[in-house]
Design an enzyme around this catalytic site. Structure first.
Site, PDB file in Angstrom:
ATOM      1  N   ASP A  53      42.699  41.975  43.094  1.00  0.00           N
ATOM      2  CA  ASP A  53      42.389  43.386  42.897  1.00  0.00           C
ATOM      3  C   ASP A  53      42.832  43.878  41.520  1.00  0.00           C
ATOM      4  OD1 ASP A  53      41.869  46.083  43.262  1.00  0.00           O
ATOM      5  OD2 ASP A  53      43.723  46.441  44.376  1.00  0.00           O
ATOM      6  N   ASP A  84      37.313  47.801  38.803  1.00  0.00           N
ATOM      7  CA  ASP A  84      38.125  47.569  39.991  1.00  0.00           C
ATOM      8  C   ASP A  84      37.451  46.605  40.954  1.00  0.00           C
ATOM      9  OD1 ASP A  84      39.953  47.733  42.034  1.00  0.00           O
ATOM     10  OD2 ASP A  84      39.362  49.724  42.695  1.00  0.00           O
TER      11      ASP A  84
END
Length: 393
Positions: free
Chosen positions: A85, A275
């Site tokens: 992430d 992201d």
């Protein structure tokens, strides 16, 4: 991120962004004192496998909404699947001590501290609130391996309680790849420690997110490259943008336009954050609504905040262009149309902001499928090159 709407569509889209401006937590966090890893490792061993050739981790694309891959924690290593992430900075997995009443924790692999010879307790608790869910637990320290790269003394979280959202996540936990200023734990990320401990040949990592042949199945073929890039996964040169906020992989976004329209939808310069922990491409709700209407999308009445296209008219959909520093990054219909349960859903989703928040965009995995994306820690920049898409790697 529109959890009620997503539930109505019977899909699980991830958002590991926290509910605030760039990962500002909602709940109080008790950070530990930063551990001096240099002091623990006064003379780190030089380890660059294959003379500096980057390491790679094959990632599973789960139904075009979640991207995760394997790591190990402890000695001997305990295997976990984690979402890699770029929108957060901390590593956590469920603890074997999580209560049986916590369904999310029980549904995944759990870390057993007693089974690891290299485990060290920290004596600190943590609490993280993401945009889609929250968790709490205790901090620990142990060896972490990603591919054949070993990091010593990594601070990570053993989750004791996870909110209901994580019951729908295929991965066991999350490995944040933003940098220390973004950390809830106030500790270096796994990749920062790879650089600090000289286990990678270059302070660079990159993502290739493959497009599955069938949207309803999970498929391998996506790739995380650590310590460099893989030229086989992209074509042409990189378009580079400078990072504008320490700790986060974000840059200045000047405008967003539907190709063929002179006027853009951005009202003033914005920030955009790249992201891998968010499925959709997210922006301020007024701008997203404007964008979807220009594309000819229609609101989904039973799923507020979501839009859909006529599946018979996809061939006529134009590109969407993102302007930054005189350069253009493009999403085609292949990236922004998501086929789910017989619907053709727009990957553009809006969110509202309070008066004290600065509106920004989040370029999630829907955007990143178009580009092989390089994250350059040393030069504090992000690079985008056209991804080479194969039906299977």
């Amino acid at each position: 991120m529109h959890l009620a709407a997503l539930a109505a569509l019977n899909i699980s889209l991830v958002s590991t962004m926290t509910n605030g401006i760039f990962n500002i937590p909602l709940a109080p966090v008790r950070p530990p004192t930063r551990h001096n890893l240099n002091g623990m490792m006064r003379h780190p061993r030089r380890l660059i496998p294959h003379h500096g050739i980057p390491a790679e981790v094959e990632i599973t694309n789960f139904k075009n909404t979640q991207f995760y891959g394997p790591i190990t924690i402890g000695s001997p290593g305990q295997v976990f699947n984690v979402i890699f992430d770029t929108g957060s900075a901390d590593l956590w997995v469920p603890s074997i001590d999580c209560p049986k009443s916590n369904i999310a924790g029980q549904a995944h692999r759990k870390f057993n501290a007693d089974a690891s010879a290299s485990h060290k307790g920290i004596g600190q608790s943590f609490n993280i609130t993401y945009k889609s869910g929250s968790l709490d637990g205790n901090l620990s320290q142990d060896k972490v391996m990603v591919s054949y790269l070993a990091v010593k003394n990594q601070i990570f979280g053993e989750a004791m309680h996870q909110s209901e959202f994580f019951e729908e996540i295929e991965a066991d936990g999350i490995m944040g790849m933003a940098l220390e200023p973004a950390s809830f734990f106030k500790q270096p990320s796994v990749f920062e420690n790879m650089v600090e401990q000289n286990v990678v040949g270059a302070p660079v990592f990159a993502f290739y997110l493959a497009k599955p042949r069938t949207p309803s199945i999970s498929e391998r073929g996506s790739m995380l490259t650590l310590g460099g890039t893989n030229p086989e996964l992209y074509s042409g040169d990189f378009t580079h943008v400078d990072v504008t906020k320490p700790g986060y992989w974000q840059f200045q976004l000047d405008n967003v336009k539907v190709k063929g329209h002179a006027r853009g939808v951005c009202r003033g310069a914005k920030q955009a954050l790249v992201d891998t922990g968010t499925t959709l491409t997210v922006g301020p709700i007024r701008e997203i609504d404007d964008l979807n209407m220009r594309l000819g999308a229609r609101r989904i009445q039973f799923a507020p905040g979501m839009w859909s296209f006529n599946c018979l008219e996809l061939n006529s959909l134009p590109d969407v262009e993102f302007f930054t520093n005189g350069q253009v990054l493009t999403m085609t219909k292949d990236e922004y149309v998501m086929k789910v349960n017989g619907l053709c859903i727009s990957a553009f989703s809006g969110r509202t902001y309070t008066k004290d928040q600065v509106p920004y965009w989040v370029l999630g995995t829907s955007f990143m499928k178009a580009y092989y994306t390089k994250f350059d820690l040393e030069n504090k920049r992000i690079g985008f090159a056209k991804a080479r898409h194969y039906s299977y790697i």
